[in-house]
Each structure stands twice: as structure tokens, then as C-alpha cells.
Write a protein that holds these residues in place. Structure first.
Motif, PDB file in Angstrom:
ATOM      1  N   SER A 170       0.850  -1.189   0.000  1.00  0.00           N
ATOM      2  CA  SER A 170       0.000   0.000   0.000  1.00  0.00           C
ATOM      3  C   SER A 170       0.887   1.241   0.000  1.00  0.00           C
ATOM      4  O   SER A 170       2.097   1.165   0.238  1.00  0.00           O
ATOM      5  N   ALA A 171       0.290   2.392  -0.246  1.00  0.00           N
ATOM      6  CA  ALA A 171       1.057   3.643  -0.236  1.00  0.00           C
ATOM      7  C   ALA A 171       1.704   3.866   1.126  1.00  0.00           C
ATOM      8  O   ALA A 171       2.864   4.301   1.216  1.00  0.00           O
ATOM      9  N   ALA A 172       0.988   3.547   2.193  1.00  0.00           N
ATOM     10  CA  ALA A 172       1.534   3.712   3.546  1.00  0.00           C
ATOM     11  C   ALA A 172       2.690   2.746   3.774  1.00  0.00           C
ATOM     12  O   ALA A 172       3.709   3.111   4.396  1.00  0.00           O
ATOM     13  N   GLU A 173       2.553   1.524   3.280  1.00  0.00           N
ATOM     14  CA  GLU A 173       3.627   0.541   3.441  1.00  0.00           C
ATOM     15  C   GLU A 173       4.852   0.919   2.624  1.00  0.00           C
ATOM     16  O   GLU A 173       5.996   0.658   3.031  1.00  0.00           O
ATOM     17  N   ILE A 174       4.640   1.553   1.488  1.00  0.00           N
ATOM     18  CA  ILE A 174       5.767   2.043   0.698  1.00  0.00           C
ATOM     19  C   ILE A 174       6.546   3.088   1.489  1.00  0.00           C
ATOM     20  O   ILE A 174       7.785   3.094   1.491  1.00  0.00           O
ATOM     21  N   GLN A 175       5.838   3.954   2.164  1.00  0.00           N
ATOM     22  CA  GLN A 175       6.515   4.966   2.981  1.00  0.00           C
ATOM     23  C   GLN A 175       7.309   4.325   4.121  1.00  0.00           C
ATOM     24  O   GLN A 175       8.362   4.840   4.524  1.00  0.00           O
ATOM     25  N   GLN A 176       6.815   3.195   4.635  1.00  0.00           N
ATOM     26  CA  GLN A 176       7.577   2.479   5.655  1.00  0.00           C
ATOM     27  C   GLN A 176       8.860   1.902   5.062  1.00  0.00           C
ATOM     28  O   GLN A 176       9.905   1.907   5.716  1.00  0.00           O
ATOM     29  N   VAL A 177       8.797   1.422   3.826  1.00  0.00           N
ATOM     30  CA  VAL A 177      10.001   0.931   3.152  1.00  0.00           C
ATOM     31  C   VAL A 177      11.022   2.056   3.005  1.00  0.00           C
ATOM     32  O   VAL A 177      12.220   1.865   3.264  1.00  0.00           O
ATOM     33  N   VAL A 178      10.572   3.236   2.610  1.00  0.00           N
ATOM     34  CA  VAL A 178      11.462   4.392   2.494  1.00  0.00           C
ATOM     35  C   VAL A 178      12.121   4.678   3.837  1.00  0.00           C
ATOM     36  O   VAL A 178      13.340   4.889   3.924  1.00  0.00           O
ATOM     37  N   LYS A 179      11.329   4.660   4.903  1.00  0.00           N
ATOM     38  CA  LYS A 179      11.867   4.895   6.247  1.00  0.00           C
ATOM     39  C   LYS A 179      12.850   3.803   6.644  1.00  0.00           C
ATOM     40  O   LYS A 179      13.889   4.082   7.260  1.00  0.00           O
ATOM     41  N   ASP A 180      12.545   2.563   6.290  1.00  0.00           N
ATOM     42  CA  ASP A 180      13.450   1.456   6.613  1.00  0.00           C
ATOM     43  C   ASP A 180      14.816   1.664   5.961  1.00  0.00           C
ATOM     44  O   ASP A 180      15.863   1.421   6.581  1.00  0.00           O
TER      45      ASP A 180
END
Length: 354
Positions: A146-156
Motif C-alpha cells: 500500500s502507499a503507507a507501506e511504501i513509505q515504511q520501506v522508504v523509512k526502513d
């Protein structure tokens, strides 16, 4: 030219021979151990200009296998600090490749099996990707992020880069090649999304550009940001050299200093004409079109071949993998092959090739 220094903006690499990242599948819960210290340290003793650590996962589900290195928690840093300190003591530059395997994750160690585990297996987990399309038809389908999960990948990725800096790595390489998660967003053969991360070229490169922007804020003056890409999918309708060149121009504008050019890995039906130096033309094209400092990989097996690549300005340096596994002190032999008087580690001086 192979033994000329490679000056980057903030660091200088002592020669143009770099150890390419090579997965060892020898960690537990992402932790490095003495295998990794000795494996990487031997190349530094052997005078490799830089030593890039294997694909190191930014999250547990980002590992290719349960044996992969990770950098998703602070406790991982201690052993990495020991590794980087040793590499630096030998006069080499330590680097790390930050990675997320995406749909190509949750596999066994390759010498046991190439099979992918199901999410509920002991060594398996739910994989993720740009779209819910498995790599092999018999693989468990990945979950589309999801878009939110993509942002978590960026943060990771950003958090992993911060830990890498703490651990002493001077080169931070983002793995955007070989069919792993970032490449799964780049390639239209894998990315079938209909939101801001799919469809157009601009949308498909968005994840990588966001990761670059997030990581840049963590890097200091003593660091160099590199990207590894697959310049071509070797499959009709896939990611290609034209898109890679356009991406490289964008990466340069965004502050990426070095591009490490490989090919393939997005789809299992790729048709790659493997032969010595088969990936060099892609590096050469990108270097000439963008002016980025460029590394080339792929069946580069002799000093003369490597030197010619650099003298002909096809690349600025070469990354060597399997040849280093065969001979960790390859640089000493290549220096002799080119009649270069290279200083050996004093502990090994009595074995110097005359």
C-alpha cells in the motif's frame, strides 16, 4: 589505469578494483559473525580498493533468505563496526549494499534449495512487491504494498543508512537491481500498479527517488552514495537502457555519486547472452550520456581485460565477485600481470610474486 586512485568527492579509493557485494547466507537473525569479518577482511588485506558488503536487508522481510545479513535494528551495528574498522586498517574503503528482496524473498539457502518458503513455514514469511505477481508461477504470491507501506520501506532504508553510517561504512549503495524490490517497481513487467507508484516512468522511479532523498539526509561529508541498477531486463517490454539512462540522469541531479551497472533479474524468462564483459556496453553508454562515475561488472576475469575497460573509458572502475572468491588476493596477481609494483601487506611480504 587499473591501479590509479579513484578520487570521489569526499573519499579516495586506492585503485579501480572493487569487491562486488556477494551474499553469504551465513547470518542468524540478520547478525554478522566471524565468517563475515574474515570473508570481507581478506579482500582488504589483499588491497582491494573498496569492499562492498553483501545485500544487507533493511527489514526482516527484506531478506532473500533466513541466512541474510540485516541492519534493521541497532544491535546489528556492533559487529559491523568491527568489520569496517578492520577494512579501514588495511587501507581499503568499507561499503554496504542496502537491500530489500521484495517478491524474491523467503527462500532457502541456495546450496540447500532455490525454493521459496510459504509464509507459514518455519523459515518463511509473506513477501511483498509492487504488484501481487509471483516471480515463479509456483511461488506464493507477494502482497502489493500500500502507499503507507511504501513509505515504511522508504523509512526502513533511511534508518538502515543511519545505522550504516554509525557502523563506519563510507560507501552506501542502494540495491535497485537484479529483480529485487526497487527493481520490481522500476520494471513494467512486474509493476502493474495504477497509483502514483505505477504506470509512467516517473511513477515507477518514484520509490527509488524517495529512498535516495531520505538517505541523503543521513550522510556526512565522508560518505559516498551509490546505486546498483539493472540496465536491462533482457525481456520484451521490460526495463531497458533508455530508461536506465534517463534514471541515471535523475539520480545524478539528486546527489548520487556513483552508478554500479549490472543487468537482468526482473523475470525468470530473461534471455541473457552471457560472455566475458557482456555488461560493459551498458556501463559505457550510461557513463558517456550522464557523466556519472560508473562501475561495470560481469565476467571480468583478467587484469588486462579490466584495465582495457578503464583505459577505453567504458567505466571508471570494475566490480569483481566470483574471481575474488577464487582468489581473495587477486589484486596482488593483477598488479604483477600489469607490471605494477604494489606494496603487499607486510605480514605477507615474504610471499610477494617477483
Amino acid at each position: 589505469m587499473l591501479f590509479k586512485t579513484l578520487p570521489l568527492k569526499n573519499i579516495t579509493i586506492s585503485n579501480r578494483i572493487v569487491v562486488s557485494p556477494m551474499c553469504q547466507y551465513s547470518a542468524e537473525d540478520g547478525y554478522a559473525n566471524n565468517w563475515h569479518l574474515v570473508h570481507l577482511g581478506q579482500f582488504a588485506i589483499g588491497k582491494a580498493g573498496a569492499v562492498i558488503q553483501e545485500a544487507t536487508a533493511v527489514s526482516p522481510e527484506g531478506r532473500i533468505s533466513y541466512g541474510d545479513l540485516g541492519i534493521w535494528k541497532d544491535e546489528h551495528v556492533e559487529k559491523y563496526s568491527e568489520i569496517t574498522a578492520f577494512v579501514k586498517e588495511q587501507g581499503s574503503i568499507p561499503g554496504i549494499q542496502l537491500a530489500h528482496a521484495g517478491r524474491k524473498a523467503s527462500t532457502d539457502k541456495p546450496w540447500i534449495s532455490r525454493n521459496q518458503f510459504a509464509p507459514d513455514d518455519e523459515h518463511g514469511w509473506q513477501t511483498v512487491s509492487s504488484s501481487a505477481i509471483p516471480y515463479h508461477e509456483n511461488d506464493h504470491p507477494p502482497k502489493a504494498l500500500s502507499a503507507a507501506e511504501i513509505q515504511q520501506v522508504v523509512k526502513d532504508f533511511a534508518d538502515a543508512a543511519e545505522r550504516a553510517v554509525q557502523a563506519g561504512y563510507q560507501i552506501i549503495e542502494i540495491h535497485a537491481a537484479h529483480g529485487y524490490l526497487i527493481h520490481q517497481f522500476l520494471s513494467p513487467l512486474v509493476n502493474k500498479r495504477h497509483d502514483e507508484y505505477g504506470g509512467s516512468f516517473e511513477n515507477r522511479i518514484r520509490l527509488l527517488m524517495e529512498i535516495v532523498e531520505a538517505i541523503k539526509t543521513t550522510l556526512g561529508d565522508e560518505h559516498s552514495l551509490w546505486i546498483r541498477i539493472s540496465a536491462k531486463d533482457w525481456a520484451e517490454g521490460g526495463w531497458d537502457l533508455e530508461q536506465s539512462t534517463a534514471l541515471a540522469k535523475r539520480l545524478k541531479e539528486a546527489g548520487v555519486e556513483v552508478i554500479d551497472v549490472s543487468t537482468g533479474g526482473a523475470v525468470h524468462w530473461q534471455k541473457i547472452p552471457v560472455e566475458p564483459g557482456y555488461q560493459v556496453p551498458f556501463a559505457s553508454h550510461i557513463k558517456k550520456e550522464t557523466g556519472l562515475i560508473t562501475g561495470s561488472v560481469g565476467l571480468i576475469n583478467s587484469a588486462q581485460q579490466a584495465n582495457q575497460i578503464i583505459e577505453d573509458e567504458h567505466a571508471d572502475f570494475v566490480l569483481i565477485a566470483r574471481a575474488f572468491l577464487r582468489d581473495p588476493h587477486l589484486v596482488y596477481q593483477w598488479a604483477k600481470d600489469l607490471s605494477i609494483d604494489l606494496a603487499w601487506a607486510p605480514q605477507y611480504e615474504r610471499a610477494k610474486i617477483e
